[in-house]
Motif scaffolding. Sequence first.
Motif, PDB file in Angstrom:
ATOM      1  N   ARG A 238      41.006  38.809  42.308  1.00 33.26           N
ATOM      2  CA  ARG A 238      40.431  37.754  43.145  1.00 33.26           C
ATOM      3  C   ARG A 238      38.911  37.771  43.122  1.00 33.26           C
ATOM      4  NH1 ARG A 238      43.304  38.947  48.462  1.00 33.26           N
ATOM      5  NH2 ARG A 238      45.474  38.352  48.126  1.00 33.26           N
TER       6      ARG A 238
ATOM      7  N   VAL B  66      37.412  34.268  45.046  1.00 31.98           N
ATOM      8  CA  VAL B  66      38.264  33.668  46.059  1.00 31.98           C
ATOM      9  C   VAL B  66      38.549  34.664  47.181  1.00 31.98           C
ATOM     10  CG1 VAL B  66      40.610  34.172  45.257  1.00 31.98           C
ATOM     11  CG2 VAL B  66      40.078  31.927  46.202  1.00 31.98           C
TER      12      VAL B  66
ATOM     13  N   ARG C 242      35.587  28.348  40.141  1.00 30.08           N
ATOM     14  CA  ARG C 242      37.047  28.418  40.316  1.00 30.08           C
ATOM     15  C   ARG C 242      37.753  27.447  39.402  1.00 30.08           C
ATOM     16  NH1 ARG C 242      36.223  28.978  46.669  1.00 30.08           N
ATOM     17  NH2 ARG C 242      35.608  31.163  46.605  1.00 30.08           N
TER      18      ARG C 242
ATOM     19  N   ASN D 199      42.212  27.866  44.325  1.00 31.99           N
ATOM     20  CA  ASN D 199      42.064  28.372  42.974  1.00 31.99           C
ATOM     21  C   ASN D 199      41.877  27.303  41.923  1.00 31.99           C
ATOM     22  OD1 ASN D 199      42.206  31.405  42.800  1.00 31.99           O
ATOM     23  ND2 ASN D 199      43.787  30.938  44.275  1.00 31.99           N
TER      24      ASN D 199
END
Lengths: 258, 301
Positions: A52, A57, A88, B184
Amino acid sequence: MSDPVPYAITTQDLNLWYARFQALIRVTTRIKHGLITSLIGPSGCGKTTLLRCFNRVNERYGYVTTTGEIKLHGKNIYDPDVSLVELRKSVGMVFQRPNPLPISVYENVVFGMRIHHARAQLSRARLDEAVEKALTEVGLWNDLKDRLGMKATGLLLEQQQKLCIARLLPLKPEIILMDEPCSALDVEGTRAIEELMFAMKGRYTIVIVTHNMAQARRASDECIFMLMGELIEHNRTEELFLNPHNPKTAEYIEGRYG
Amino acid sequence: MKPDTPALFTETALVRRKYRQETVAKWVFFVMAAAMIIPLLLIVGYLMVKAAPSLTLGFLLDVPVRGMTEGGIWPAFVGTIYLVFISLAISAPIGILAAVYLNEYARDNWFNRVINLAVINLAGVPSIVHALFGLGAFVYAARFGYSILSASLTLAIMTLPVIVASTREALASVPRSFREACWNVGATRWQTIRAVVLPNSISGILTGVILQVSRAAGETAPIMFTGAVFYKAIEKGDLFAYGLHEQCMALSMHLYTISTQVPGVKESIPYATAVVLLGSVLLVNAAAIALRVYMRSRTKW
Ligand SMILES: Nc1ncnc2c1ncn2[C@@H]1O[C@H](COP(=O)(O)OP(=O)(O)OP(=O)(O)O)[C@@H](O)[C@H]1O
Ligand SMILES: [Mg+2]
């Protein structure tokens, strides 16, 4: 470091804290471009956390402090000019449980495009083309081309997982992070995803977390072993499995087999 | 087989005891369920029977006559509609948007937790306290006087915390994996909220809001202190009878008045008023359920 580095991801002394708990300890690694790198280690050792970090994130999950450096293709992602949205977009993530959105297959695939483009930029033709391309790439097009309007949550788990990968592709990601992508799937599904990974290798850098030693061995070019937040060993996969340098690695690998 | 070994698959004493317990448990639960439902049916049935002589469309559309001892309930009915709609028109947007902020944007720190605690406690404050607050704040301090506006604002204040709480609950029930899917691909928080959080919680949010209709329609104290009157003469069947700065009649208050304050009211009238109040609330709730089912069944959002 001026020549084109073949490294997609490099970290230098990366530390990460959840509130006061240190989940990553001085992680320094270099992940090669275009290869499949697997990330193994016991539960709670920080694999998901490390993953991550690569698209930042982590910052969405509670109190997180990070120190150290993470560079993607030589660019420090903590530089002030880095846009999280763009970051992202080019570093996609696939989860343990397939998480298609409760909308149609079609809308799932174009979801990212809708997020990143103004409505006027997205002609029907452009969207259709992106859907066909992405679904073809993950091998779902033939199965689903007549059912694009069906709800994605009604697909088989394996199809859902492929769809979750397909959802990333229209954004043209550089790096795809997979967090135990096969643990909800049966043998067939696992094989399908692995084949897909092989097919995508070269064009994308893939980092995959897995608890399945056999999978790490089969499916990855390089392997990273982590323990209690620390990176213990990083090597070519055969090398790491046949000839582990660190006794802890050997113990873990053998323990898993025994 | 030895003679003293029991035959296969037959009941033992232990099994028999478990069966007995099972039967007892089942009946206890059944009786409790019946104890809940039967009085309810009795009350509704009793109301309907008593109200029957007055239950006509005319009763709804007529104005009260002869010192409210006869006639209909139109002014009270319209007044209640005004109060409920205006108060929810104020509290629903504020409550929902505040809840979205608290749940989606605000960090989980002590401040957020204090607000959360305050909201929960406010939701439990008795309505008479809201009534006094409304009297002080809207009637006197804001100089809105005794008016529909003051009464609606008071009701809005009363329903707000509950709407915030129920909306937060609806938002929190959206699975995290949906949000992760959005984060994401680089969606901003607002894009996440608009694309997955709201569409997947809207039915819960609306249900929370609509349940407040019955509260707003049923409470007497807050409006009695701030804008409802015993009697106001308006045209029969006139939907636009009241202005914002006027006082109005309301069903709950009217029911109180004709059952306790006015002598010689035709016997069926208070019952019929209660039936109308109950019926409108049930109708609104049924609409809420229908809306919910419809939203659930929609595949595309
Ligand atoms: N959001 C969070 N807040 C606080 N602590 C966390 C959070 N996420 C993870 N942790 C802690 O950080 C450590 C590493 O967690 P992480 O999820 O990265 O492990 P993992 O290697 O992915 O484990 P698994 O194999 O079970 O998925 C664990 O001890 C975990 O309890
Ligand atoms: Mg994990």
